[in-house]
Design a protein around this motif. Structure first.
Motif, PDB file in Angstrom:
ATOM      1  N   PHE A 651       2.198 -54.177  23.955  1.00 10.34           N
ATOM      2  CA  PHE A 651       0.974 -53.869  24.698  1.00 10.34           C
ATOM      3  C   PHE A 651       1.301 -53.584  26.165  1.00 10.34           C
ATOM      4  O   PHE A 651       0.842 -52.590  26.738  1.00 10.34           O
ATOM      5  N   PHE A 652       2.089 -54.446  26.785  1.00  6.01           N
ATOM      6  CA  PHE A 652       2.431 -54.246  28.194  1.00  6.01           C
ATOM      7  C   PHE A 652       3.295 -52.998  28.392  1.00  6.01           C
ATOM      8  O   PHE A 652       3.150 -52.287  29.396  1.00  6.01           O
ATOM      9  N   LEU A 653       4.161 -52.706  27.434  1.00  6.60           N
ATOM     10  CA  LEU A 653       4.969 -51.487  27.543  1.00  6.60           C
ATOM     11  C   LEU A 653       4.104 -50.239  27.394  1.00  6.60           C
ATOM     12  O   LEU A 653       4.387 -49.204  28.018  1.00  6.60           O
ATOM     13  N   ALA A 654       3.080 -50.314  26.556  1.00  6.57           N
ATOM     14  CA  ALA A 654       2.165 -49.181  26.425  1.00  6.57           C
ATOM     15  C   ALA A 654       1.446 -48.926  27.745  1.00  6.57           C
ATOM     16  O   ALA A 654       1.274 -47.768  28.170  1.00  6.57           O
ATOM     17  N   VAL A 655       1.020 -50.001  28.428  1.00 12.43           N
ATOM     18  CA  VAL A 655       0.396 -49.857  29.748  1.00 12.43           C
ATOM     19  C   VAL A 655       1.403 -49.274  30.742  1.00 12.43           C
ATOM     20  O   VAL A 655       1.067 -48.372  31.533  1.00 12.43           O
ATOM     21  N   PHE A 656       2.634 -49.765  30.690  1.00  9.44           N
ATOM     22  CA  PHE A 656       3.683 -49.259  31.576  1.00  9.44           C
ATOM     23  C   PHE A 656       3.931 -47.768  31.329  1.00  9.44           C
ATOM     24  O   PHE A 656       4.121 -46.994  32.268  1.00  9.44           O
ATOM     25  N   PHE A 657       3.895 -47.362  30.063  1.00  9.01           N
ATOM     26  CA  PHE A 657       4.089 -45.951  29.728  1.00  9.01           C
ATOM     27  C   PHE A 657       2.993 -45.086  30.344  1.00  9.01           C
ATOM     28  O   PHE A 657       3.269 -44.026  30.918  1.00  9.01           O
ATOM     29  N   VAL A 658       1.754 -45.525  30.242  1.00 13.74           N
ATOM     30  CA  VAL A 658       0.647 -44.763  30.833  1.00 13.74           C
ATOM     31  C   VAL A 658       0.830 -44.636  32.347  1.00 13.74           C
ATOM     32  O   VAL A 658       0.627 -43.556  32.928  1.00 13.74           O
ATOM     33  N   ILE A 659       1.231 -45.712  32.989  1.00 13.70           N
ATOM     34  CA  ILE A 659       1.447 -45.683  34.438  1.00 13.70           C
ATOM     35  C   ILE A 659       2.554 -44.695  34.798  1.00 13.70           C
ATOM     36  O   ILE A 659       2.423 -43.911  35.756  1.00 13.70           O
ATOM     37  N   THR A 660       3.648 -44.710  34.050  1.00 12.92           N
ATOM     38  CA  THR A 660       4.756 -43.797  34.362  1.00 12.92           C
ATOM     39  C   THR A 660       4.365 -42.339  34.155  1.00 12.92           C
ATOM     40  O   THR A 660       4.772 -41.468  34.925  1.00 12.92           O
ATOM     41  N   VAL A 661       3.557 -42.076  33.134  1.00 18.26           N
ATOM     42  CA  VAL A 661       3.110 -40.694  32.903  1.00 18.26           C
ATOM     43  C   VAL A 661       2.236 -40.222  34.056  1.00 18.26           C
ATOM     44  O   VAL A 661       2.403 -39.091  34.558  1.00 18.26           O
ATOM     45  N   LEU A 662       1.314 -41.063  34.517  1.00 22.23           N
ATOM     46  CA  LEU A 662       0.453 -40.695  35.636  1.00 22.23           C
ATOM     47  C   LEU A 662       1.260 -40.527  36.924  1.00 22.23           C
ATOM     48  O   LEU A 662       0.996 -39.609  37.716  1.00 22.23           O
ATOM     49  N   LEU A 663       2.239 -41.398  37.112  1.00 25.00           N
ATOM     50  CA  LEU A 663       3.084 -41.312  38.302  1.00 25.00           C
ATOM     51  C   LEU A 663       3.911 -40.032  38.285  1.00 25.00           C
ATOM     52  O   LEU A 663       4.018 -39.325  39.304  1.00 25.00           O
ATOM     53  N   LYS A 664       4.477 -39.718  37.132  1.00 20.62           N
ATOM     54  CA  LYS A 664       5.252 -38.477  37.008  1.00 20.62           C
ATOM     55  C   LYS A 664       4.374 -37.254  37.241  1.00 20.62           C
ATOM     56  O   LYS A 664       4.762 -36.291  37.929  1.00 20.62           O
ATOM     57  N   LYS A 665       3.165 -37.288  36.702  1.00 20.07           N
ATOM     58  CA  LYS A 665       2.246 -36.161  36.876  1.00 20.07           C
ATOM     59  C   LYS A 665       1.903 -35.962  38.343  1.00 20.07           C
ATOM     60  O   LYS A 665       1.809 -34.829  38.831  1.00 20.07           O
ATOM     61  N   GLU A 666       1.723 -37.044  39.080  1.00 23.14           N
ATOM     62  CA  GLU A 666       1.390 -36.954  40.498  1.00 23.14           C
ATOM     63  C   GLU A 666       2.539 -36.359  41.308  1.00 23.14           C
ATOM     64  O   GLU A 666       2.330 -35.499  42.171  1.00 23.14           O
ATOM     65  N   TYR A 667       3.761 -36.795  41.045  1.00 25.54           N
ATOM     66  CA  TYR A 667       4.907 -36.297  41.805  1.00 25.54           C
ATOM     67  C   TYR A 667       5.234 -34.843  41.473  1.00 25.54           C
ATOM     68  O   TYR A 667       5.698 -34.093  42.314  1.00 25.54           O
ATOM     69  N   TRP A 668       5.005 -34.445  40.209  1.00 24.68           N
ATOM     70  CA  TRP A 668       5.433 -33.117  39.764  1.00 24.68           C
ATOM     71  C   TRP A 668       4.322 -32.067  39.834  1.00 24.68           C
ATOM     72  O   TRP A 668       4.529 -30.926  39.404  1.00 24.68           O
ATOM     73  N   LYS A 669       3.172 -32.414  40.359  1.00 24.57           N
ATOM     74  CA  LYS A 669       2.049 -31.480  40.322  1.00 24.57           C
ATOM     75  C   LYS A 669       2.301 -30.213  41.131  1.00 24.57           C
ATOM     76  O   LYS A 669       1.727 -29.160  40.828  1.00 24.57           O
ATOM     77  N   ASP A 670       3.159 -30.285  42.160  1.00 25.66           N
ATOM     78  CA  ASP A 670       3.415 -29.109  42.998  1.00 25.66           C
ATOM     79  C   ASP A 670       4.746 -28.436  42.701  1.00 25.66           C
ATOM     80  O   ASP A 670       5.126 -27.482  43.390  1.00 25.66           O
ATOM     81  N   VAL A 671       5.482 -28.947  41.694  1.00 26.02           N
ATOM     82  CA  VAL A 671       6.784 -28.360  41.362  1.00 26.02           C
ATOM     83  C   VAL A 671       6.574 -27.179  40.429  1.00 26.02           C
ATOM     84  O   VAL A 671       5.912 -27.290  39.403  1.00 26.02           O
ATOM     85  N   ARG A 672       7.136 -26.058  40.774  1.00 26.74           N
ATOM     86  CA  ARG A 672       7.037 -24.848  39.940  1.00 26.74           C
ATOM     87  C   ARG A 672       8.431 -24.401  39.520  1.00 26.74           C
ATOM     88  O   ARG A 672       9.340 -24.422  40.313  1.00 26.74           O
TER      89      ARG A 672
END
Length: 672
Positions: A651-672
């Motif tokens: 359960f905690f790893l699933a929450v951690f996975f969601v956080i990492t996906v959102l974090l990655k999406k935020e950092y990579w939003k301007d990378v082309r």
């Protein structure tokens, strides 16, 4: 001094002063910039590039868990097996450390094999990364040595005999073979001296070499830069203003954040194995390894652990000739050593498989399939090919593998020429299959081939045991049945009476109902039967039942306890469906009654009641079910707790996975 003229560290808030102090005395910021923030990596890394960082993560996991295991492990032939069981049963949290380490061993090879497959796909061994590749192959060799030396340490049956087989390979080398094998063992047979030197190599020597090679591998990688799925060199196209690669981005924070997504997925899979299926059907933890090593009893089938079986299959496939057995060893060794020559053997005009022709892709697929099929053949007995499901087209259904399986394997060697690794034929055009398509195809291969290979089971049909480790009343009844009927002959020496407190019993209840007068609550559950008497009465000393459930399984035990029948031809007057010619009498016959096999029923599946017992068939099944339930608990007392903890961890790893996906999406939003 010049070193004191370094500018102060900024951007770390309250830690600026501490980091400045370190930076003036150690090249902290230089390393930080050169290895992370100013190391540019290609923008187009795909999922295949997760496995390098995952290999580093598993290395750390193995080192940390290994350190904790050595605190309670005893490298002696007399105590090694018992010390492992002590870790599993009596050391607080010892079971999870052991499972992390055993699962990590297989996980290490999985991520390294996938990391190497990515290198082959995208030409990561090509100029200018030859040295990086060579360091990687050396890491792989060290990893094989580390696994080999660690394989003996549990001192179980498969550890002992598997190590015996591997060491005997060296004896086939002409002239020096016998002396070399004696030197490796430290004795003329695998003994206490072998265990001690393997422990030293596994814990100290090989890890030091492995850490040095990993550091050299990373330094060489950062010197030449990373390869990418398109096989282009990003440092050939620099921004004239900044001097940085146009097609590159800083490794940190972009890839350090993106790698967290891979880490989260890996930890979910890793934890699912650790908490819910640490044995993985006997491939990660072999069931024969839950039996203490016995130099006088050879297992029915000896095979190395799964990550060595492709090479073991090669060894068995090559027959001896000229009165020498060394040819299989040469083939097996060449299959590994050829990786060193890849940078100079591959003369193709492009690096990436994206732009290679169909011939190269077909041979690469053949390599993967051959590796998987050879791995399967390596775990199979030499006299059986392994039946495929009925109706599946297979031209070698009745194939007999003589000469160690040479006939079956020769077809594979014809299918795996040297081109499987190197192809200098025609090149494809741009717009070939993208990486995600190739990934899907390879995953399909990885799923289908083992499924076909392992589709056919074997052995006697077993009844499903009604085991439920959450049923405390059943476990308590099973403990009483065990003490009253089994403990007279069978010990449970790896189990202490005090562990019965986990079943809801207090010390007084344990002493009054489940102990003999001379025993103490902290004592192991030993038997009064002398070894010489056990061998005299039964032909062999009855096994320790705290280990049998792990090695045999609940279904086997349940079927065994219900499968006794009268057989006047046997020494005890009894026989058993799943254990023919059993030396043990049916100690519960008064409860079950006497079963008589029906005439003509060779399978032993149908019985007639000769004399009824004290219990009805349904009552006896429940009686035996309680006993088997307790035996399963004794085999692994932490099993129920393991599953409960695993649900929370996932359960905690699933929450951690969601956080990492959102974090990655935020950092990579301007990378082309």
């Amino acid at each position: 001094m010049a070193v004191m003229n370094k500018p102060p560290v900024t951007g770390a808030g309250p830690l600026n002063g501490v980091l400045t102090w370190f930076d003036q005395r150690f090249p902290l910021m230089v390393l930080w910039k050169s290895q992370l923030t100013e190391y540019y990596a290609p923008k187009n890394f795909n999922v295949w590039y997760f496995f390098g960082s995952l290999a580093l993560l598993v290395l750390v996991i193995q080192i940390v868990s290994g350190i904790f295991l050595t605190m309670n492990y005893k490298p002696s032939a007399e105590h090694a097996f018992a010390s492992v069981e002590y870790i599993m049963r009596d050391v607080p949290g010892g079971w999870i450390i052991r499972y992390i380490h055993s699962t990590g061993a297989s996980a290490f090879f999985i991520v390294v094999y996938l990391h190497m497959a990515r290198g082959l796909m995208y030409g990561s061994y090509r100029k200018p990364r030859e040295l990086t590749w060579i360091f990687g192959v050396l890491i792989y060799l060290c990893l094989m040595a580390e696994a080999f030396f660690g394989y003996l340490l549990p001192w179980g049956q498969m550890s002992f005999w598997g190590a015996q087989v591997i060491i005997n390979l060296f004896a086939t080398i002409p002239i020096i073979g016998e002396d070399l094998s004696v030197w490796i063992r430290g004795d003329y047979n695998i003994s206490d001296a072998t265990l001690n030197r393997f422990f030293a190599m596994h814990v100290i020597a090989i890890p030091l070499a492995l850490l040095g090679l990993v550091a050299a591998h990373l330094m060489a990688l950062h010197e030449t830069g990373s390869n990418n799925p398109d096989g282009i060199e990003i440092y050939e196209n620099l921004d004239p203003k900044t001097g940085t690669p146009v097609d590159g981005i800083p490794f940190h924070p972009y890839y350090s954040v993106k790698d967290l997504v891979g880490v989260a997925v890996f930890l979910i899979v890793f934890s699912a194995v650790v908490f819910f299926s640490p044995e993985v059907g006997g491939y990660f933890l072999e069931y024969n390894n839950f039996i203490p090593a016995d130099p006088l009893t050879t297992p029915e089938h000896i095979a190395p652990v799964w990550y060595f079986t492709p090479f073991y299959a090669m060894l068995r496939a090559v027959p001896s000739f000229f009165n020498m057995q060394v040819w299989g060893v040469i083939v097996m060794g060449a299959a590994v050593m050829i990786f060193f020559a890849l940078p100079w053997l591959d003369r193709g005009r492009v690096k990436s498989i994206r732009y290679r022709g169909p011939i190269y892709k077909a041979f690469f697929a053949a390599l993967i399939v051959s590796f998987l099929v050879l791995g399967y053949l390596g775990v199979e007995p030499t006299t059986v090919w392994g039946e495929f499901p009925k109706g599946l087209p297979h031209g070698r259904r009745g194939l007999h593998r003589d000469l160690g399986g040479s006939r079956a394997h020769h077809g594979l060697f014809r299918f795996l020429p040297a081109h499987a690794l190197v192809h200098r034929g025609r090149q494809g055009k741009t717009g070939a299959a993208e990486a995600h398509v190739m990934m899907k195809k390879l995953i399909l291969i990885l799923l289908v081939v083992p499924g076909l290979a392992l589709a056919a089971g074997g052995g006697a049909k077993l009844d499903k045991a009604p085991a439920n480790l959450h049923d405390r009343l059943s476990l308590q009844r099973g403990a009483q049945i065990f003490v009253n009927h089994c403990l007279n002959c069978h010990a449970a020496s790896m189990m202490r009476y005090s562990k019965l407190g986990d079943l809801g019993l207090n010390d007084g209840q344990i002493r009054e109902n489940l102990m003999f007068a001379a025993d103490k609550v902290g004592d192991p559950m030993t038997t009064t039967l002398e070894t010489k008497d056990g061998k005299s009465w039964f032909g062999v000393m009855p096994p320790d039942l705290s280990l049998v459930a792990r090695s045999r399984g609940a279904d086997w035990l349940y079927t065994y306890m219900r499968g006794f029948y009268r057989d006047p031809a046997s020494r005890s007057g009894w026989n058993n469906v799943v254990f023919p010619n059993v030396g043990m009498p049916h100690v519960l016959w008064e409860y079950q009654g006497e079963q008589v096999m029906q005439p003509g029923d060779k399978a032993g599946a149908k019985f007639a009641v000769g004399e009824p017992g004290k219990l009805s068939p349904a009552e006896y099944d429940k009686y035996v079910g309680d006993l088997v339930n307790y035996l399963v608990y004794m085999g692994e007392p932490a099993r129920a707790k393991r599953v409960q903890i695993g649900i929370v961890v996932l359960f905690f790893l699933a929450v951690f996975f969601v956080i990492t996906v959102l974090l990655k999406k935020e950092y990579w939003k301007d990378v082309r």
